[in-house]
Design a protein around this motif. Sequence first.
Motif, mmCIF file in Angstrom:
data_model
loop_
_atom_site.group_PDB
_atom_site.id
_atom_site.type_symbol
_atom_site.label_atom_id
_atom_site.label_comp_id
_atom_site.label_asym_id
_atom_site.label_seq_id
_atom_site.Cartn_x
_atom_site.Cartn_y
_atom_site.Cartn_z
ATOM 1 N N UNK A 135 0.862 -1.191 0.000
ATOM 2 C CA UNK A 135 0.000 0.000 0.000
ATOM 3 C C UNK A 135 0.894 1.235 0.000
ATOM 4 N N UNK A 136 0.699 2.077 -1.020
ATOM 5 C CA UNK A 136 1.535 3.275 -1.171
ATOM 6 C C UNK A 136 0.858 4.463 -0.507
ATOM 7 N N UNK A 137 1.587 5.154 0.344
ATOM 8 C CA UNK A 137 1.041 6.355 0.960
ATOM 9 C C UNK A 137 1.574 7.602 0.268
ATOM 10 N N UNK A 138 0.915 8.709 0.531
ATOM 11 C CA UNK A 138 1.255 9.952 -0.156
ATOM 12 C C UNK A 138 2.672 10.417 0.165
ATOM 13 N N UNK A 139 3.321 10.935 -0.855
ATOM 14 C CA UNK A 139 4.658 11.503 -0.674
ATOM 15 C C UNK A 139 4.496 12.956 -0.239
ATOM 16 N N UNK A 140 4.944 13.244 0.975
ATOM 17 C CA UNK A 140 4.843 14.622 1.479
ATOM 18 C C UNK A 140 6.176 15.345 1.347
ATOM 19 N N UNK A 141 6.096 16.653 1.220
ATOM 20 C CA UNK A 141 7.312 17.440 1.066
ATOM 21 C C UNK A 141 8.126 17.440 2.362
ATOM 22 N N UNK A 142 9.430 17.501 2.206
ATOM 23 C CA UNK A 142 10.297 17.616 3.378
ATOM 24 C C UNK A 142 10.723 19.071 3.585
ATOM 25 N N UNK A 143 10.211 19.956 2.708
ATOM 26 C CA UNK A 143 10.554 21.378 2.852
ATOM 27 C C UNK A 143 9.996 21.884 4.177
ATOM 28 N N UNK A 144 10.852 22.473 5.029
ATOM 29 C CA UNK A 144 10.370 22.899 6.351
ATOM 30 C C UNK A 144 9.554 24.200 6.298
ATOM 31 N N UNK A 145 8.862 24.452 7.370
ATOM 32 C CA UNK A 145 8.070 25.679 7.518
ATOM 33 C C UNK A 145 8.976 26.891 7.346
ATOM 34 N N UNK A 146 8.486 27.893 6.640
ATOM 35 C CA UNK A 146 9.259 29.116 6.464
ATOM 36 C C UNK A 146 10.126 29.095 5.216
ATOM 37 N N UNK A 147 10.287 27.922 4.604
ATOM 38 C CA UNK A 147 11.049 27.821 3.364
ATOM 39 C C UNK A 147 10.059 27.762 2.197
ATOM 40 N N UNK A 148 10.402 28.449 1.104
ATOM 41 C CA UNK A 148 9.490 28.524 -0.040
ATOM 42 C C UNK A 148 9.231 27.122 -0.612
ATOM 43 N N UNK A 149 7.984 26.693 -0.567
ATOM 44 C CA UNK A 149 7.592 25.383 -1.099
ATOM 45 C C UNK A 149 6.983 25.587 -2.474
ATOM 46 N N UNK A 150 7.455 24.815 -3.441
ATOM 47 C CA UNK A 150 6.929 24.922 -4.809
ATOM 48 C C UNK A 150 6.056 23.701 -5.094
ATOM 49 N N UNK A 151 4.734 23.875 -4.973
ATOM 50 C CA UNK A 151 3.857 22.701 -5.106
ATOM 51 C C UNK A 151 3.907 22.059 -6.481
ATOM 52 N N UNK A 152 4.279 22.822 -7.496
ATOM 53 C CA UNK A 152 4.254 22.283 -8.858
ATOM 54 C C UNK A 152 5.620 22.302 -9.540
ATOM 55 N N UNK A 153 6.653 22.104 -8.725
ATOM 56 C CA UNK A 153 7.999 21.979 -9.291
ATOM 57 C C UNK A 153 8.402 20.507 -9.193
#
Lengths: 382, 266
Positions: A191-209
């Motif tokens: 069973x595959x679970x969702x891959x979540x970002x490891x980018x921490x809070x306060x760092x610019x997260x690019x949802x579509x990069x």
Amino acid sequence: MKNNVLFLQGNEACVEGALYAGLDFFAGYPITPSTEIAELLSYRLPATGRKFIQMEDELSSMCAIVGASLTGKKVMTATSGPGFSLKQEAIGFAVMTETPCVIVNIQRGGPSTGLPTSGSQGDVMQARWGTHGEHAIIVLTASNNQDVFAMTVEAFNLSETFRTPVVLLFDEVVAHTREKLTMPEPGEINVVDRLHTSVPKGTDYHPYLPREDGRLPMSDFGGVHRYNVTGLAHDMWGFPSTNPTIVYDLMRHLVDKIQGHTKEITRIKEFFVEDAECLLISYGASARTALHVVENRRERGEKLGLLELQTLWPFPADVVKKRCASIDCVVVVEMNMGQILHEVKRVIHDGDKVFLANKIDGTFIAPTDILDILRIIQGKGA
Amino acid sequence: MAVKDYIRERFFPHLWCPGCGHGIVMGAMIRAIEKLGIQKSDIVVVSGIGCSSRICGYLDFHTLHTLHGRALAFATGLKLSRPELTLLVPMGDGDAFAIGGNHLIHAARRNIDLTAIIMNNNIYGMTGGQSSPSTGYGDLATTAPYGNIDPSFDPVNLVLGAGASFVARTTTYHVTSMINILEKAITHKGFSVVEVLSQCPTYYGRKNRLATAVDMMNFYKNRTTPIGSKDKEKNPDLIERGIFIQEERPEYCAEYAKLIEKARSQ
């Protein structure tokens, strides 16, 4: 190992598979012949603290699961024929926003209201091209309860892996056939679970990069990263863009992430193919009849084989091409007027050896429907 | 926090026309949220399609810009799976009353805790000025060149009839009151509808003898009146503004939590 053999219908096997895969949220609308899925989940989900909602129509059901998916939940909806048509705009939204979700379409006779209680496989092309615009999508099917269960788990896995809607294109015959299901133990199927970002809070997260491997780790709505999700063409922040370079990269990404992984996505079953001289290609309920014919004819010494497709889209062109290379004749068995037939002809470049055995009158395809075609091919007359 | 701390400056300038009322609504939304002290990461804004819906991109919350008319359906799924989040659903009049009318009445029926902010400019602005379900009788629009003959919805009575537990109307002229109403709507546990009369001088005003934003805001000033005022008795054509209903009723997500308890115990 006791108590893990169930006797149930295909719709119930689908529910069991979805729960095994970790379904958190289901939204649906009553429609024959898929309603049992909604009914069962309205009973099963709340009992484990999860959510079921009957929405006001088909497309709001599709919209609701996309909304729920963005909070990190595994989501599904189920429908049939007309309902599948109604969901198409929101399926396109899930494609464009790369939101994981599973859509079950229990095919019934069409077009329009058609034959609500009869089996059909008329939605193969709609599952591929139903929503507007160039895109790619994953479509799986199955011919028996054990495979319905397995493919439902696979649908969730592929949906999370590739951040895409996955269509489970079952049919009324499989959905309403009562037969055995041996429940896999927890951990028996991956069973595959969702891959979540490891980018921490306060760092610019690019949802579509996309990462180098093409995957896009997600961040849940309500989490530390706030970003925009839109059905418009968008840049790496999810903000609308009409910049040709950005739009080109997005379009290529949406298609390549699926077409480029066809081998990984392909699920196929082979029966007596090694020495086969004539090959049946089938899927879903039709593959049950095809397998019956193959097993029966093998007993008489006829070199007949079966390729059962479980991944319909992306079409497993390489496998079909390879398997058909040394075959004298190919018979595509399906309950429509040749939707997979066209794909087979397209990929093997030798259309003259490809034939169709089909049924389009609402009755289930019988062994004689295939045998009649085989007799004509073999020059024995109908 | 300052207003600019709630917006995504990266995505400015915005696409609204000069004189458009939607920026005033966005400003009021931000001020209401600031007064309530809700954390930015606890807010989700879900919108549909149209000029009003573009508000999504500019706000530094979790933002979901969806399909024409379907914002409430997406929002319902989102809210039900994370009931602790605050959901705001800005919509336009075409979005809410025409293509999304079904979702509006059913969100009201469920009394799910969402705040629908309907920016009613009596026209389809994004597509260039076609008549909407709130375009008045005789008004001109690009699809009503001889004057509109479709009766318009009364949005307040529509959602009251469907079961909304908080219903209010305000205008872009009455900003202080709008902030106050939005605060109450957001705080209200249940489905809240705030209709904001928001001017579209470009596509509605020019065709209907209200050529500038100032003309239109003067219209809101002179042709609206507080609910139950004496002026309304004298002039029944005045449009009432204020809070029409604010009632505690069982909220959908809270009822769902009870349903889960019941299901678990059986």
